[in-house]
Design a protein around this motif. Sequence first.
Motif, PDB file in Angstrom:
ATOM      1  N   ALA A   1       0.826  -1.208   0.000  1.00  0.00           N
ATOM      2  CA  ALA A   1       0.000   0.000   0.000  1.00  0.00           C
ATOM      3  C   ALA A   1       0.861   1.258   0.000  1.00  0.00           C
ATOM      4  CB  ALA A   1      -0.923  -0.008   1.225  1.00  0.00           C
ATOM      5  N   LEU A   2       1.914   1.268   0.812  1.00  0.00           N
ATOM      6  CA  LEU A   2       2.779   2.444   0.888  1.00  0.00           C
ATOM      7  C   LEU A   2       3.544   2.662  -0.413  1.00  0.00           C
ATOM      8  CD1 LEU A   2       4.210   2.092   4.513  1.00  0.00           C
ATOM      9  CD2 LEU A   2       2.474   3.687   3.692  1.00  0.00           C
ATOM     10  N   VAL A   3       4.047   1.582  -0.986  1.00  0.00           N
ATOM     11  CA  VAL A   3       4.784   1.701  -2.252  1.00  0.00           C
ATOM     12  C   VAL A   3       3.884   2.264  -3.343  1.00  0.00           C
ATOM     13  CG1 VAL A   3       5.908   0.392  -4.092  1.00  0.00           C
ATOM     14  CG2 VAL A   3       6.461  -0.105  -1.707  1.00  0.00           C
ATOM     15  N   VAL A   4       2.674   1.722  -3.437  1.00  0.00           N
ATOM     16  CA  VAL A   4       1.732   2.187  -4.458  1.00  0.00           C
ATOM     17  C   VAL A   4       1.370   3.653  -4.218  1.00  0.00           C
ATOM     18  CG1 VAL A   4      -0.615   1.907  -5.348  1.00  0.00           C
ATOM     19  CG2 VAL A   4       0.795  -0.106  -4.916  1.00  0.00           C
TER      20      VAL A   4
ATOM     21  N   LEU B   1      -4.371   8.568  -1.053  1.00  0.00           N
ATOM     22  CA  LEU B   1      -3.929   7.450  -1.886  1.00  0.00           C
ATOM     23  C   LEU B   1      -3.587   6.225  -1.036  1.00  0.00           C
ATOM     24  CD1 LEU B   1      -1.697   9.358  -4.469  1.00  0.00           C
ATOM     25  CD2 LEU B   1      -3.919   8.297  -4.871  1.00  0.00           C
ATOM     26  N   ILE B   2      -3.108   6.460   0.179  1.00  0.00           N
ATOM     27  CA  ILE B   2      -2.821   5.340   1.077  1.00  0.00           C
ATOM     28  C   ILE B   2      -4.107   4.571   1.384  1.00  0.00           C
ATOM     29  CG2 ILE B   2      -2.185   4.748   3.449  1.00  0.00           C
ATOM     30  CD1 ILE B   2      -0.020   6.882   3.307  1.00  0.00           C
ATOM     31  N   VAL B   3      -5.208   5.304   1.607  1.00  0.00           N
ATOM     32  CA  VAL B   3      -6.485   4.646   1.896  1.00  0.00           C
ATOM     33  C   VAL B   3      -6.893   3.747   0.736  1.00  0.00           C
ATOM     34  CG1 VAL B   3      -8.931   5.005   2.389  1.00  0.00           C
ATOM     35  CG2 VAL B   3      -7.230   6.537   3.383  1.00  0.00           C
ATOM     36  N   ILE B   4      -6.846   4.298  -0.489  1.00  0.00           N
ATOM     37  CA  ILE B   4      -7.214   3.509  -1.671  1.00  0.00           C
ATOM     38  C   ILE B   4      -6.274   2.318  -1.836  1.00  0.00           C
ATOM     39  CG2 ILE B   4      -7.472   3.584  -4.177  1.00  0.00           C
ATOM     40  CD1 ILE B   4      -8.088   6.575  -3.902  1.00  0.00           C
ATOM     41  N   SER B   5      -4.974   2.571  -1.657  1.00  0.00           N
ATOM     42  CA  SER B   5      -3.985   1.516  -1.832  1.00  0.00           C
ATOM     43  C   SER B   5      -4.146   0.412  -0.801  1.00  0.00           C
ATOM     44  CB  SER B   5      -2.567   2.099  -1.748  1.00  0.00           C
ATOM     45  OG  SER B   5      -2.392   3.122  -2.693  1.00  0.00           O
ATOM     46  N   VAL B   6      -4.513   0.788   0.431  1.00  0.00           N
ATOM     47  CA  VAL B   6      -4.711  -0.199   1.490  1.00  0.00           C
ATOM     48  C   VAL B   6      -5.811  -1.182   1.099  1.00  0.00           C
ATOM     49  CG1 VAL B   6      -5.710  -0.486   3.796  1.00  0.00           C
ATOM     50  CG2 VAL B   6      -3.795   1.054   3.458  1.00  0.00           C
ATOM     51  N   VAL B   7      -6.926  -0.657   0.631  1.00  0.00           N
ATOM     52  CA  VAL B   7      -8.062  -1.511   0.265  1.00  0.00           C
ATOM     53  C   VAL B   7      -7.672  -2.476  -0.845  1.00  0.00           C
ATOM     54  CG1 VAL B   7     -10.409  -1.529  -0.657  1.00  0.00           C
ATOM     55  CG2 VAL B   7      -9.732   0.234   0.987  1.00  0.00           C
ATOM     56  N   VAL B   8      -7.013  -1.951  -1.885  1.00  0.00           N
ATOM     57  CA  VAL B   8      -6.647  -2.777  -3.033  1.00  0.00           C
ATOM     58  C   VAL B   8      -5.566  -3.785  -2.658  1.00  0.00           C
ATOM     59  CG1 VAL B   8      -5.682  -2.753  -5.361  1.00  0.00           C
ATOM     60  CG2 VAL B   8      -7.303  -0.977  -4.669  1.00  0.00           C
ATOM     61  N   SER B   9      -4.501  -3.311  -1.979  1.00  0.00           N
ATOM     62  CA  SER B   9      -3.370  -4.198  -1.678  1.00  0.00           C
ATOM     63  C   SER B   9      -3.763  -5.309  -0.709  1.00  0.00           C
ATOM     64  CB  SER B   9      -2.207  -3.383  -1.100  1.00  0.00           C
ATOM     65  OG  SER B   9      -2.562  -2.812   0.145  1.00  0.00           O
ATOM     66  N   TYR B  10      -4.610  -4.999   0.281  1.00  0.00           N
ATOM     67  CA  TYR B  10      -5.016  -6.030   1.232  1.00  0.00           C
ATOM     68  C   TYR B  10      -5.843  -7.114   0.549  1.00  0.00           C
ATOM     69  CZ  TYR B  10      -3.345  -3.454   5.314  1.00  0.00           C
ATOM     70  OH  TYR B  10      -2.554  -2.841   6.244  1.00  0.00           O
ATOM     71  N   GLU B  11      -6.668  -6.712  -0.420  1.00  0.00           N
ATOM     72  CA  GLU B  11      -7.459  -7.711  -1.150  1.00  0.00           C
ATOM     73  C   GLU B  11      -6.551  -8.584  -2.015  1.00  0.00           C
ATOM     74  OE1 GLU B  11     -10.575  -9.954  -2.535  1.00  0.00           O
ATOM     75  OE2 GLU B  11     -10.411  -8.629  -0.803  1.00  0.00           O
ATOM     76  N   LEU B  12      -5.557  -7.974  -2.652  1.00  0.00           N
ATOM     77  CA  LEU B  12      -4.610  -8.748  -3.456  1.00  0.00           C
ATOM     78  C   LEU B  12      -3.830  -9.729  -2.586  1.00  0.00           C
ATOM     79  CD1 LEU B  12      -3.196  -5.973  -5.833  1.00  0.00           C
ATOM     80  CD2 LEU B  12      -4.778  -7.820  -6.425  1.00  0.00           C
ATOM     81  N   VAL B  13      -3.379  -9.247  -1.432  1.00  0.00           N
ATOM     82  CA  VAL B  13      -2.632 -10.116  -0.524  1.00  0.00           C
ATOM     83  C   VAL B  13      -3.523 -11.233   0.017  1.00  0.00           C
ATOM     84  CG1 VAL B  13      -1.464 -10.202   1.712  1.00  0.00           C
ATOM     85  CG2 VAL B  13      -0.950  -8.359   0.115  1.00  0.00           C
ATOM     86  N   ARG B  14      -4.786 -10.912   0.301  1.00  0.00           N
ATOM     87  CA  ARG B  14      -5.714 -11.938   0.801  1.00  0.00           C
ATOM     88  C   ARG B  14      -5.929 -13.041  -0.238  1.00  0.00           C
ATOM     89  NH1 ARG B  14     -10.889 -13.557   0.676  1.00  0.00           N
ATOM     90  NH2 ARG B  14     -11.342 -12.109  -1.031  1.00  0.00           N
ATOM     91  N   GLN B  15      -6.130 -12.629  -1.485  1.00  0.00           N
ATOM     92  CA  GLN B  15      -6.333 -13.621  -2.540  1.00  0.00           C
ATOM     93  C   GLN B  15      -5.086 -14.471  -2.748  1.00  0.00           C
ATOM     94  OE1 GLN B  15      -7.663 -11.589  -6.063  1.00  0.00           O
ATOM     95  NE2 GLN B  15      -9.576 -10.881  -5.133  1.00  0.00           N
TER      96      GLN B  15
END
Length: 368
Positions: free
Chosen positions: A19-22, A328-342
């Motif tokens: 999330a932070l990198v993105v 952007l961190i908020v948006i990235s957190v949602v997306v990255s956590y879902e990718l990591v979960r999958q």
Amino acid sequence: MRKFDKDRMLLGLAGPALALVVAFLLTSVVLLASDRNPFEPYRIMVENAEFTDVQVLILNQTGTYYLAALAVAIGFRMNLFNIGVDGQYRLAAMLAAVVGASVELPGPLHVLLIVLVAMFVGAFWAGIAGILKTTRGVSEVVSTIMLNAIATSLIAWLILPANLGVQAEGSNDLTTGEIAESGWMSGLDVEGGTIYGFTFVAFALGIVYWFVLNRTRFGFDLRATGASDSAAQASGVDAKRMVLTAMLISGAVAGLTGLPLLLGQTHTYSFSFPAGIGFTGITIALLGRNSPIGIFFAALLVAFLDKASASLDQYGYEKEIATIMQGLIVISVVVSYELVRQYGLRRQQQKVGEELAAQAKKKEAVSS
């Protein structure tokens, strides 16, 4: 002793790191699109953070953000979305300041009274949403958003001189009156300024949060109810009572959010008291994955972005760059956590498949 799970730890770190990198990359893209140097603002912020006075500001802000994020995280662990932390914190700070300014007690008792009032007001305001949810099924998201607006209007009315406010002669600013020195909380004087005393209390509450959730029956019941209401009820847990209790505790912690500033610097409440801290707490709780350690580093990062970016405009860069990055961190957190979960699910399926294949091969070898 529970076996150390390397994969679980790596997946837990992968979400925030991604999330932070993105977020940093997207912020750089925004700077490039504006014909700006995409790396210069980061260098300036890092250099600003080397000054001791900025470091003190960052640490004090971290304590405030930490309390707001803990309040949000308590709700998250119960599968509740307490968006009302901002209203709970401001109303609690305002009424605690009123009570603190109206009495004069021996130091520790005066501070304790202010703390208890802040916790009670925060719990009461969050409890309204809890009661609506448990008795009428009203979503806490809707009710807490509405209560934020009501709190803002209520504060504006209460702080009028005709009610609880004070207007100094020759000033247009409305306050709650100054708390006597016996109600101040001393801090730690360092080279760059004073670290608020309540900042250390905030960090200590992180330890309490971890212990209660992970080492007590109440914490287990809370997490179990958040995971599955029906399963918790089947094991004898009153799910509705746990929902109300979680909202009350979340509100009580939210009520403490304004105390580092109130007890350590302003000693009064006015319209200049910062707003929006509750919403920042949501970002921090998400980034920190509701872990007390993760929340600390997330709060430290957001506080760094806030305070180290204050002088960016002197170098031709808008200080709102830090606000863009936080969004952007908020948006990235949602997306990255879902990718990591999958990815984690696929990884688990792969490991199960490998274990089953190994067992089948072993049986085949034994039979032959």
